[in-house]
Design a protein around this motif. Structure first.
Motif, PDB file in Angstrom:
ATOM      1  N   HIS A 143     -45.100 101.132   4.560  1.00  0.00           N
ATOM      2  CA  HIS A 143     -44.659 100.898   3.175  1.00  0.00           C
ATOM      3  C   HIS A 143     -45.054 102.120   2.351  1.00  0.00           C
ATOM      4  O   HIS A 143     -45.902 102.916   2.758  1.00  0.00           O
ATOM      5  CB  HIS A 143     -45.289  99.624   2.590  1.00  0.00           C
ATOM      6  CG  HIS A 143     -46.794  99.590   2.683  1.00  0.00           C
ATOM      7  ND1 HIS A 143     -47.611 100.198   1.775  1.00  0.00           N
ATOM      8  CD2 HIS A 143     -47.607  99.038   3.616  1.00  0.00           C
ATOM      9  CE1 HIS A 143     -48.877 100.015   2.113  1.00  0.00           C
ATOM     10  NE2 HIS A 143     -48.904  99.319   3.239  1.00  0.00           N
ATOM     11  N   GLY A 144     -44.406 102.275   1.238  1.00  0.00           N
ATOM     12  CA  GLY A 144     -44.718 103.412   0.380  1.00  0.00           C
ATOM     13  C   GLY A 144     -44.238 104.747   0.916  1.00  0.00           C
ATOM     14  O   GLY A 144     -44.724 105.796   0.483  1.00  0.00           O
ATOM     15  N   GLU A 172     -33.137  94.417  11.527  1.00  0.00           N
ATOM     16  CA  GLU A 172     -32.525  94.388  10.198  1.00  0.00           C
ATOM     17  C   GLU A 172     -33.504  93.971   9.108  1.00  0.00           C
ATOM     18  O   GLU A 172     -33.398  94.431   7.968  1.00  0.00           O
ATOM     19  CB  GLU A 172     -31.307  93.463  10.227  1.00  0.00           C
ATOM     20  CG  GLU A 172     -30.149  94.078  11.006  1.00  0.00           C
ATOM     21  CD  GLU A 172     -28.971  93.148  11.173  1.00  0.00           C
ATOM     22  OE1 GLU A 172     -29.006  92.025  10.624  1.00  0.00           O
ATOM     23  OE2 GLU A 172     -28.009  93.540  11.867  1.00  0.00           O
ATOM     24  N   GLU A 173     -34.472  93.127   9.434  1.00  0.00           N
ATOM     25  CA  GLU A 173     -35.441  92.714   8.414  1.00  0.00           C
ATOM     26  C   GLU A 173     -36.214  93.922   7.903  1.00  0.00           C
ATOM     27  O   GLU A 173     -36.425  94.082   6.691  1.00  0.00           O
ATOM     28  CB  GLU A 173     -36.392  91.675   9.002  1.00  0.00           C
ATOM     29  CG  GLU A 173     -37.384  91.084   7.997  1.00  0.00           C
ATOM     30  CD  GLU A 173     -38.621  91.940   7.800  1.00  0.00           C
ATOM     31  OE1 GLU A 173     -39.181  91.931   6.682  1.00  0.00           O
ATOM     32  OE2 GLU A 173     -39.012  92.658   8.760  1.00  0.00           O
ATOM     33  N   ALA A 174     -36.640  94.791   8.811  1.00  0.00           N
ATOM     34  CA  ALA A 174     -37.370  95.991   8.406  1.00  0.00           C
ATOM     35  C   ALA A 174     -36.468  96.938   7.622  1.00  0.00           C
ATOM     36  O   ALA A 174     -36.896  97.551   6.637  1.00  0.00           O
ATOM     37  CB  ALA A 174     -37.942  96.699   9.640  1.00  0.00           C
ATOM     38  N   LEU A 175     -35.215  97.066   8.047  1.00  0.00           N
ATOM     39  CA  LEU A 175     -34.277  97.931   7.325  1.00  0.00           C
ATOM     40  C   LEU A 175     -34.080  97.460   5.890  1.00  0.00           C
ATOM     41  O   LEU A 175     -34.152  98.247   4.945  1.00  0.00           O
ATOM     42  CB  LEU A 175     -32.925  97.955   8.042  1.00  0.00           C
ATOM     43  CG  LEU A 175     -32.869  98.648   9.396  1.00  0.00           C
ATOM     44  CD1 LEU A 175     -31.522  98.387  10.057  1.00  0.00           C
ATOM     45  CD2 LEU A 175     -33.109 100.146   9.255  1.00  0.00           C
ATOM     46  N   ARG A 176     -33.823  96.167   5.741  1.00  0.00           N
ATOM     47  CA  ARG A 176     -33.607  95.639   4.384  1.00  0.00           C
ATOM     48  C   ARG A 176     -34.845  95.847   3.520  1.00  0.00           C
ATOM     49  O   ARG A 176     -34.739  96.227   2.349  1.00  0.00           O
ATOM     50  CB  ARG A 176     -33.244  94.152   4.452  1.00  0.00           C
ATOM     51  CG  ARG A 176     -31.836  93.889   4.970  1.00  0.00           C
ATOM     52  CD  ARG A 176     -31.430  92.448   4.740  1.00  0.00           C
ATOM     53  NE  ARG A 176     -32.253  91.539   5.532  1.00  0.00           N
ATOM     54  CZ  ARG A 176     -31.944  91.137   6.755  1.00  0.00           C
ATOM     55  NH1 ARG A 176     -30.845  91.568   7.334  1.00  0.00           N
ATOM     56  NH2 ARG A 176     -32.742  90.305   7.409  1.00  0.00           N
ATOM     57  N   ARG A 177     -36.018  95.599   4.103  1.00  0.00           N
ATOM     58  CA  ARG A 177     -37.254  95.751   3.343  1.00  0.00           C
ATOM     59  C   ARG A 177     -37.431  97.185   2.858  1.00  0.00           C
ATOM     60  O   ARG A 177     -37.780  97.424   1.687  1.00  0.00           O
ATOM     61  CB  ARG A 177     -38.445  95.331   4.219  1.00  0.00           C
ATOM     62  CG  ARG A 177     -39.783  95.374   3.485  1.00  0.00           C
ATOM     63  CD  ARG A 177     -40.901  94.786   4.323  1.00  0.00           C
ATOM     64  NE  ARG A 177     -41.181  95.572   5.520  1.00  0.00           N
ATOM     65  CZ  ARG A 177     -40.940  95.174   6.757  1.00  0.00           C
ATOM     66  NH1 ARG A 177     -40.387  93.982   6.974  1.00  0.00           N
ATOM     67  NH2 ARG A 177     -41.234  95.946   7.802  1.00  0.00           N
ATOM     68  N   GLU A 178     -37.171  98.157   3.736  1.00  0.00           N
ATOM     69  CA  GLU A 178     -37.390  99.558   3.379  1.00  0.00           C
ATOM     70  C   GLU A 178     -36.353 100.059   2.384  1.00  0.00           C
ATOM     71  O   GLU A 178     -36.686 100.775   1.432  1.00  0.00           O
ATOM     72  CB  GLU A 178     -37.398 100.409   4.647  1.00  0.00           C
ATOM     73  CG  GLU A 178     -38.626 100.146   5.513  1.00  0.00           C
ATOM     74  CD  GLU A 178     -38.466 100.592   6.955  1.00  0.00           C
ATOM     75  OE1 GLU A 178     -37.522 101.361   7.242  1.00  0.00           O
ATOM     76  OE2 GLU A 178     -39.280 100.173   7.796  1.00  0.00           O
ATOM     77  N   GLN A 180     -34.596  98.233   0.260  1.00  0.00           N
ATOM     78  CA  GLN A 180     -34.808  97.545  -1.015  1.00  0.00           C
ATOM     79  C   GLN A 180     -36.040  98.068  -1.734  1.00  0.00           C
ATOM     80  O   GLN A 180     -36.043  98.188  -2.968  1.00  0.00           O
ATOM     81  CB  GLN A 180     -34.933  96.036  -0.773  1.00  0.00           C
ATOM     82  CG  GLN A 180     -33.633  95.375  -0.367  1.00  0.00           C
ATOM     83  CD  GLN A 180     -33.812  93.941   0.099  1.00  0.00           C
ATOM     84  OE1 GLN A 180     -34.928  93.398   0.112  1.00  0.00           O
ATOM     85  NE2 GLN A 180     -32.718  93.311   0.505  1.00  0.00           N
ATOM     86  N   GLU A 181     -37.093  98.384  -0.976  1.00  0.00           N
ATOM     87  CA  GLU A 181     -38.331  98.875  -1.587  1.00  0.00           C
ATOM     88  C   GLU A 181     -38.074 100.097  -2.462  1.00  0.00           C
ATOM     89  O   GLU A 181     -38.684 100.256  -3.529  1.00  0.00           O
ATOM     90  CB  GLU A 181     -39.354  99.230  -0.498  1.00  0.00           C
ATOM     91  CG  GLU A 181     -40.650  99.808  -1.052  1.00  0.00           C
ATOM     92  CD  GLU A 181     -41.610 100.277   0.033  1.00  0.00           C
ATOM     93  OE1 GLU A 181     -42.659 100.846  -0.327  1.00  0.00           O
ATOM     94  OE2 GLU A 181     -41.298 100.095   1.234  1.00  0.00           O
ATOM     95  N   HIS A 182     -37.137 100.930  -2.030  1.00  0.00           N
ATOM     96  CA  HIS A 182     -36.879 102.179  -2.752  1.00  0.00           C
ATOM     97  C   HIS A 182     -35.564 102.151  -3.532  1.00  0.00           C
ATOM     98  O   HIS A 182     -35.105 103.190  -4.018  1.00  0.00           O
ATOM     99  CB  HIS A 182     -36.907 103.345  -1.769  1.00  0.00           C
ATOM    100  CG  HIS A 182     -38.230 103.481  -1.074  1.00  0.00           C
ATOM    101  ND1 HIS A 182     -39.342 104.026  -1.671  1.00  0.00           N
ATOM    102  CD2 HIS A 182     -38.631 103.080   0.170  1.00  0.00           C
ATOM    103  CE1 HIS A 182     -40.362 103.984  -0.836  1.00  0.00           C
ATOM    104  NE2 HIS A 182     -39.964 103.420   0.286  1.00  0.00           N
ATOM    105  N   GLY A 183     -34.961 100.976  -3.647  1.00  0.00           N
ATOM    106  CA  GLY A 183     -33.771 100.824  -4.471  1.00  0.00           C
ATOM    107  C   GLY A 183     -32.541 101.535  -3.939  1.00  0.00           C
ATOM    108  O   GLY A 183     -31.614 101.831  -4.706  1.00  0.00           O
ATOM    109  N   LEU A 184     -32.503 101.776  -2.623  1.00  0.00           N
ATOM    110  CA  LEU A 184     -31.346 102.451  -2.046  1.00  0.00           C
ATOM    111  C   LEU A 184     -30.278 101.476  -1.564  1.00  0.00           C
ATOM    112  O   LEU A 184     -29.145 101.882  -1.306  1.00  0.00           O
ATOM    113  CB  LEU A 184     -31.773 103.334  -0.868  1.00  0.00           C
ATOM    114  CG  LEU A 184     -32.721 104.498  -1.172  1.00  0.00           C
ATOM    115  CD1 LEU A 184     -32.921 105.338   0.080  1.00  0.00           C
ATOM    116  CD2 LEU A 184     -32.198 105.361  -2.313  1.00  0.00           C
ATOM    117  N   ASP A 185     -30.637 100.211  -1.443  1.00  0.00           N
ATOM    118  CA  ASP A 185     -29.686  99.222  -0.925  1.00  0.00           C
ATOM    119  C   ASP A 185     -28.485  99.037  -1.839  1.00  0.00           C
ATOM    120  O   ASP A 185     -27.425  98.600  -1.394  1.00  0.00           O
ATOM    121  CB  ASP A 185     -30.380  97.877  -0.699  1.00  0.00           C
ATOM    122  CG  ASP A 185     -31.023  97.338  -1.968  1.00  0.00           C
ATOM    123  OD1 ASP A 185     -31.732  98.109  -2.657  1.00  0.00           O
ATOM    124  OD2 ASP A 185     -30.832  96.148  -2.266  1.00  0.00           O
TER     125      ASP A 185
END
Length: 289
Positions: A143-144, A172-178, A180-185
């Motif tokens: 994260h981060g 996919e869970e890890a992809l979505r989390r990463e 979304q964390e940085h607002g790229l989704d």
């Protein structure tokens, strides 16, 4: 996923780990490799196990392949190394996992869980426990980690011109989390990982676009192979020089793609440089068998 209607004239697939995000070394060195050593009893050759796993997953032409084939290749390379043989540490080679990989197309935990439930096979169960442990380690550790410089700007420049896909072998869970964390989704239409199929499958969507209007951005030979299989163009993010690659994509590659001047000499020069980055053979000696 394949009930897909293009919204724009162009399609762009982007890999995630090691391509959009500088997470690949972190995940493998801190999450994958310690769990390989633990679950496959490689403590007696941990130094060599680490070297083999790093070569397979990060520093060779196998870079970026699915975790299960990568696990098998790591174990095979360990078995061929004279230093490992000299120590007399047995290196497992799970035949059941290899057979499952041959018949299963979606090499992810859901399909493996089903195979374990149906067969009760101990080797498959071991691989599943290892894979689950890797996911727990990734969730805890990763994260981060921001995207590489120029990734966000590239997505912003493409968002109103191309349908953008995350094309990855990561869960996919890890992809979505990463993302979304940085607002790229918000810039992508779909986030596709190992549970949904292969990169080659995902880039099959290129058939819905005119010739020359589909592009894959990736950091591994498998990304290039998936692009070629679907007659898509390929822009390499060179391992070890990702910032320069993304700046080049933003400043020239992106516009060449949109203007139709990407194919030919420009792409071939990129591919030649990319090919030099990743060797086939490791820097140590391996024996046959």
């Amino acid at each position: 996923m394949f009930d897909w209607t293009p919204k724009h004239d162009f399609l762009v697939g982007i890999d995630s780990d090691g391509c959009a995000f500088d997470t690949m070394e972190l995940k493998h060195k801190e999450c994958f490799i310690p769990n390989i050593i633990y679950y496959y009893d490689l403590q007696g050759v941990s130094k060599y196990a680490r070297e083999a796993a790093e070569f397979v997953n990060l520093y060779s032409k196998s870079r970026g392949i699915n975790r299960f084939p990568a696990l098998i290749e790591t174990l095979q390379r360990l078995r061929r190394r004279p230093e490992v043989k000299a120590r007399g540490v047995p290196i497992p080679l799970p035949q059941s996992l290899m057979q499952w990989m041959k018949r299963e197309k979606k090499l992810g935990n859901p399909a493996l869980e089903q195979a374990v439930a149906e067969s009760g096979d101990a080797e498959l169960g071991q691989a599943l426990e290892w894979s689950k442990a890797v996911n727990r380690s990734v969730e805890w550790m990763v994260h981060g980690v921001p995207p590489f410089p120029c990734v966000r700007e590239s997505l912003q420049a493409l968002a109103d011109k191309a349908d953008i896909l995350v094309v990855s072998a990561t869960p996919e869970e890890a992809l979505r989390r990463e993302w979304q964390e940085h607002g790229l989704d918000v810039y992508v239409r779909a986030i596709l990982g190992q549970e949904s199929g292969t990169k080659k499958d995902f880039l099959g969507l290129a058939a819905k676009y005119p010739p020359g209007r589909a592009l894959m951005v990736g950091d591994a030979p498998g990304d290039y192979q998936a692009a070629v299989a679907n007659q898509a163009l390929f822009f390499p993010i060179n391992p070890g020089d990702e910032e320069t690659s993304w700046r080049r994509f933003l400043e020239e590659g992106l516009q060449r793609f949109l203007q139709g001047t990407f194919a030919g000499d420009y792409q071939q020069a990129l591919l030649a440089e990319f090919d030099r980055r990743l060797p086939v053979n490791p820097p140590w000696t391996e024996e046959s068998g």
